[in-house]
Design a protein around this motif. Structure first.
Motif, PDB file in Angstrom:
ATOM      1  N   ASP A  14     101.006  60.640  51.343  1.00 47.25           N
ATOM      2  CA  ASP A  14      99.736  60.302  50.712  1.00 47.25           C
ATOM      3  C   ASP A  14      98.629  60.396  51.744  1.00 47.25           C
ATOM      4  OD1 ASP A  14     100.585  59.742  48.067  1.00 47.25           O
ATOM      5  OD2 ASP A  14     101.328  57.788  48.704  1.00 47.25           O
ATOM      6  N   GLY A  15      97.415  60.153  51.307  1.00 50.37           N
ATOM      7  CA  GLY A  15      96.272  60.187  52.208  1.00 50.37           C
ATOM      8  C   GLY A  15      95.677  61.571  52.275  1.00 50.37           C
ATOM      9  N   PRO A  16      94.481  61.674  52.827  1.00 50.30           N
ATOM     10  CA  PRO A  16      93.776  62.953  52.885  1.00 50.30           C
ATOM     11  C   PRO A  16      94.561  64.080  53.554  1.00 50.30           C
ATOM     12  CG  PRO A  16      92.275  61.174  53.413  1.00 50.30           C
ATOM     13  CD  PRO A  16      93.647  60.569  53.342  1.00 50.30           C
ATOM     14  N   GLU A  45      90.843  58.118  56.783  1.00 47.39           N
ATOM     15  CA  GLU A  45      89.941  58.159  55.623  1.00 47.39           C
ATOM     16  C   GLU A  45      89.601  59.562  55.148  1.00 47.39           C
ATOM     17  OE1 GLU A  45      88.859  55.334  54.009  1.00 47.39           O
ATOM     18  OE2 GLU A  45      90.294  54.354  55.351  1.00 47.39           O
ATOM     19  N   GLN A  46      89.643  60.566  56.050  1.00 45.69           N
ATOM     20  CA  GLN A  46      89.144  61.887  55.701  1.00 45.69           C
ATOM     21  C   GLN A  46      89.728  62.977  56.590  1.00 45.69           C
ATOM     22  OE1 GLN A  46      84.985  62.508  56.693  1.00 45.69           O
ATOM     23  NE2 GLN A  46      84.729  63.906  54.964  1.00 45.69           N
ATOM     24  N   LYS A  85      96.539  62.240  44.068  1.00 49.38           N
ATOM     25  CA  LYS A  85      96.742  61.324  45.193  1.00 49.38           C
ATOM     26  C   LYS A  85      95.617  60.295  45.312  1.00 49.38           C
ATOM     27  CE  LYS A  85     100.466  63.228  47.073  1.00 49.38           C
ATOM     28  NZ  LYS A  85     101.720  62.491  47.216  1.00 49.38           N
ATOM     29  N   LEU A  87      92.336  61.010  45.740  1.00 50.35           N
ATOM     30  CA  LEU A  87      91.428  61.462  46.788  1.00 50.35           C
ATOM     31  C   LEU A  87      90.295  62.299  46.202  1.00 50.35           C
ATOM     32  CD1 LEU A  87      94.281  62.667  49.150  1.00 50.35           C
ATOM     33  CD2 LEU A  87      93.000  60.523  49.357  1.00 50.35           C
ATOM     34  N   LYS A 100      88.762  63.167  51.125  1.00 54.20           N
ATOM     35  CA  LYS A 100      88.635  61.792  51.592  1.00 54.20           C
ATOM     36  C   LYS A 100      89.128  60.795  50.560  1.00 54.20           C
ATOM     37  CE  LYS A 100      83.693  61.959  50.685  1.00 54.20           C
ATOM     38  NZ  LYS A 100      82.397  61.866  51.331  1.00 54.20           N
ATOM     39  N   LYS A 101      89.407  59.608  51.042  1.00 54.42           N
ATOM     40  CA  LYS A 101      89.858  58.542  50.165  1.00 54.42           C
ATOM     41  C   LYS A 101      88.735  58.160  49.211  1.00 54.42           C
ATOM     42  CE  LYS A 101      93.377  56.502  53.083  1.00 54.42           C
ATOM     43  NZ  LYS A 101      93.859  55.287  53.750  1.00 54.42           N
TER      44      LYS A 101
END
Length: 103
Positions: A14-16, A45-46, A85, A87, A100-101
């Motif tokens: 998961d995440g950017p 975050e990005q 996800k 995002l 980004k989140k």
């Protein structure tokens, strides 16, 4: 778009960075030594990445829509991954992207 969402559900990360990783794992952009894409920035975050060269141009120039159509399809695929996800996928320029989140 829907194919991207489906694929995102199958991926654990998961995440950017997940969008960038899935792109590199699933879409062929030449050989690693071609450096077709560069990861410009990576935080929790990005991520920001950019295309350095187009490895698909010669194959798409005779297709109606050309490489423009290819990159529209590609962007929608990556947008689907990002949305699944949670995002936000955003084009910064024609060759650079931010993920980004916070959808």
């Amino acid at each position: 778009y829907e194919k991207g969402r489906t694929l995102a559900r199958q991926e654990e990360e998961d995440g950017p960075y997940a969008v960038y990783k899935i792109m590199n794992d699933r879409l062929l952009d030449g050989m690693p030594c071609d450096h077709a894409y560069t990861l410009v920035s990576r935080t929790e975050e990005q991520v920001i990445f950019e295309r350095n060269i187009c490895t698909h141009g010669e194959y798409w120039e005779d297709v109606p829509g050309g490489t423009g159509l290819y990159y529209k399809c590609r962007d929608r695929f990556l947008e689907g991954i990002a949305q699944e996800k949670g995002l936000k996928y955003e084009k910064i320029t024609d060759t650079s992207v931010s993920v980004k989140k916070g959808a």
